[in-house]
Design a protein around this motif. Structure first.
Motif, PDB file in Angstrom:
ATOM      1  N   ILE A 290     -18.535   2.302 -46.043  1.00 33.11           N
ATOM      2  CA  ILE A 290     -18.788   3.269 -45.178  1.00 33.11           C
ATOM      3  C   ILE A 290     -17.790   3.576 -44.114  1.00 33.11           C
ATOM      4  O   ILE A 290     -17.645   2.639 -43.166  1.00 33.11           O
ATOM      5  CB  ILE A 290     -20.172   3.387 -44.749  1.00 33.11           C
ATOM      6  N   THR A 291     -16.950   4.435 -43.980  1.00 38.19           N
ATOM      7  CA  THR A 291     -16.042   4.563 -42.736  1.00 38.19           C
ATOM      8  C   THR A 291     -16.589   5.591 -41.705  1.00 38.19           C
ATOM      9  O   THR A 291     -15.931   5.563 -40.643  1.00 38.19           O
ATOM     10  CB  THR A 291     -14.801   5.122 -43.218  1.00 38.19           C
ATOM     11  N   SER A 292     -17.404   6.488 -42.090  1.00 39.00           N
ATOM     12  CA  SER A 292     -18.231   7.269 -41.059  1.00 39.00           C
ATOM     13  C   SER A 292     -19.665   8.011 -41.423  1.00 39.00           C
ATOM     14  O   SER A 292     -19.715   8.077 -42.802  1.00 39.00           O
ATOM     15  CB  SER A 292     -17.221   8.458 -40.450  1.00 39.00           C
ATOM     16  N   ALA A 293     -20.325   7.925 -40.649  1.00 37.70           N
ATOM     17  CA  ALA A 293     -21.680   8.484 -40.749  1.00 37.70           C
ATOM     18  C   ALA A 293     -21.972   9.452 -39.852  1.00 37.70           C
ATOM     19  O   ALA A 293     -22.185   9.124 -38.687  1.00 37.70           O
ATOM     20  CB  ALA A 293     -22.702   7.450 -40.842  1.00 37.70           C
ATOM     21  N   ARG A 294     -22.413  10.800 -40.053  1.00 36.29           N
ATOM     22  CA  ARG A 294     -22.549  11.691 -39.017  1.00 36.29           C
ATOM     23  C   ARG A 294     -23.820  12.372 -39.583  1.00 36.29           C
ATOM     24  O   ARG A 294     -24.130  12.706 -40.691  1.00 36.29           O
ATOM     25  CB  ARG A 294     -21.487  12.891 -39.308  1.00 36.29           C
ATOM     26  N   GLY A 295     -24.728  12.760 -38.623  1.00 37.78           N
ATOM     27  CA  GLY A 295     -26.019  13.436 -38.873  1.00 37.78           C
ATOM     28  C   GLY A 295     -27.033  13.159 -37.862  1.00 37.78           C
ATOM     29  O   GLY A 295     -26.845  12.633 -36.704  1.00 37.78           O
ATOM     30  N   ASN A 296     -28.366  13.586 -38.301  1.00 38.03           N
ATOM     31  CA  ASN A 296     -29.350  13.222 -37.525  1.00 38.03           C
ATOM     32  C   ASN A 296     -30.514  12.976 -38.425  1.00 38.03           C
ATOM     33  O   ASN A 296     -30.437  12.832 -39.665  1.00 38.03           O
ATOM     34  CB  ASN A 296     -29.686  14.683 -36.751  1.00 38.03           C
ATOM     35  N   SER A 297     -31.753  13.156 -37.893  1.00 34.19           N
ATOM     36  CA  SER A 297     -32.825  12.666 -38.652  1.00 34.19           C
ATOM     37  C   SER A 297     -33.225  13.443 -39.853  1.00 34.19           C
ATOM     38  O   SER A 297     -33.774  12.933 -40.852  1.00 34.19           O
ATOM     39  CB  SER A 297     -34.306  12.687 -37.837  1.00 34.19           C
TER      40      SER A 297
ATOM     41  N   SER B 187     -14.724  13.317 -50.704  1.00 37.48           N
ATOM     42  CA  SER B 187     -15.958  13.973 -50.669  1.00 37.48           C
ATOM     43  C   SER B 187     -16.768  13.085 -49.712  1.00 37.48           C
ATOM     44  O   SER B 187     -16.615  12.049 -49.476  1.00 37.48           O
ATOM     45  CB  SER B 187     -16.527  14.171 -51.984  1.00 37.48           C
ATOM     46  N   SER B 188     -17.819  14.183 -49.098  1.00 36.52           N
ATOM     47  CA  SER B 188     -18.728  13.189 -48.278  1.00 36.52           C
ATOM     48  C   SER B 188     -19.927  13.020 -49.179  1.00 36.52           C
ATOM     49  O   SER B 188     -20.361  13.799 -49.889  1.00 36.52           O
ATOM     50  CB  SER B 188     -19.137  13.961 -46.904  1.00 36.52           C
ATOM     51  N   ILE B 189     -20.629  12.247 -48.879  1.00 31.71           N
ATOM     52  CA  ILE B 189     -21.912  11.763 -49.574  1.00 31.71           C
ATOM     53  C   ILE B 189     -23.290  12.104 -48.872  1.00 31.71           C
ATOM     54  O   ILE B 189     -23.230  11.610 -47.759  1.00 31.71           O
ATOM     55  CB  ILE B 189     -21.734  10.373 -50.099  1.00 31.71           C
TER      56      ILE B 189
END
Length: 118
Positions: free
Chosen positions: A82-89, A101-103
């Motif tokens: 994993i090189t980046s993780a973006r988001g919220n709950s 592509s993002s997963i």
């Protein structure tokens, strides 16, 4: 890091082509209708292979590896890549290695993901 560990994803079709690769090169696996798409790095390039199997069977094959993480009903990722993780709950989007592509990470898997990337 788990160097030199080879994992095998078993193809269940009649003329099955099992895919064997170093675990470090595995980016993600996506469930499709009757196959899974395996995204991995081969000689520095992002490569896809279609294997005739189910995501459940792959998870069974790879259950010994803590870094293999189901993040969505259709996706399994190698958390080491994993090189980046973006988001919220409500969910996250992951980027893995050089993969364009993002997963997606669905809500139910977010708490477990946070344990990995904390």
């Amino acid at each position: 890091a788990q160097t030199d560990i080879l994992v095998t994803i078993h193809d269940t079709s009649v003329r099955g082509n099992d895919l064997q690769l170093p675990i470090n090169d595995l980016l993600y696996i996506e469930a499709q209708k009757n196959n899974v798409a395996v995204c991995y790095v081969n000689e520095g390039k992002v490569t896809h292979a279609e294997i005739h199997t189910t995501l459940a069977a792959v998870l069974d094959d790879l259950q010994a590896y803590e870094n293999i993480f189901q993040c969505h009903r259709s996706f399994v990722v190698n958390v080491n890549n994993i090189t980046s993780a973006r988001g919220n709950s409500n969910g996250y989007q992951l980027r893995l290695g050089k993969c364009p592509s993002s997963i997606p990470v669905s809500r139910q898997y977010v708490p477990k993901l946070k344990a990995f990337i904390a």
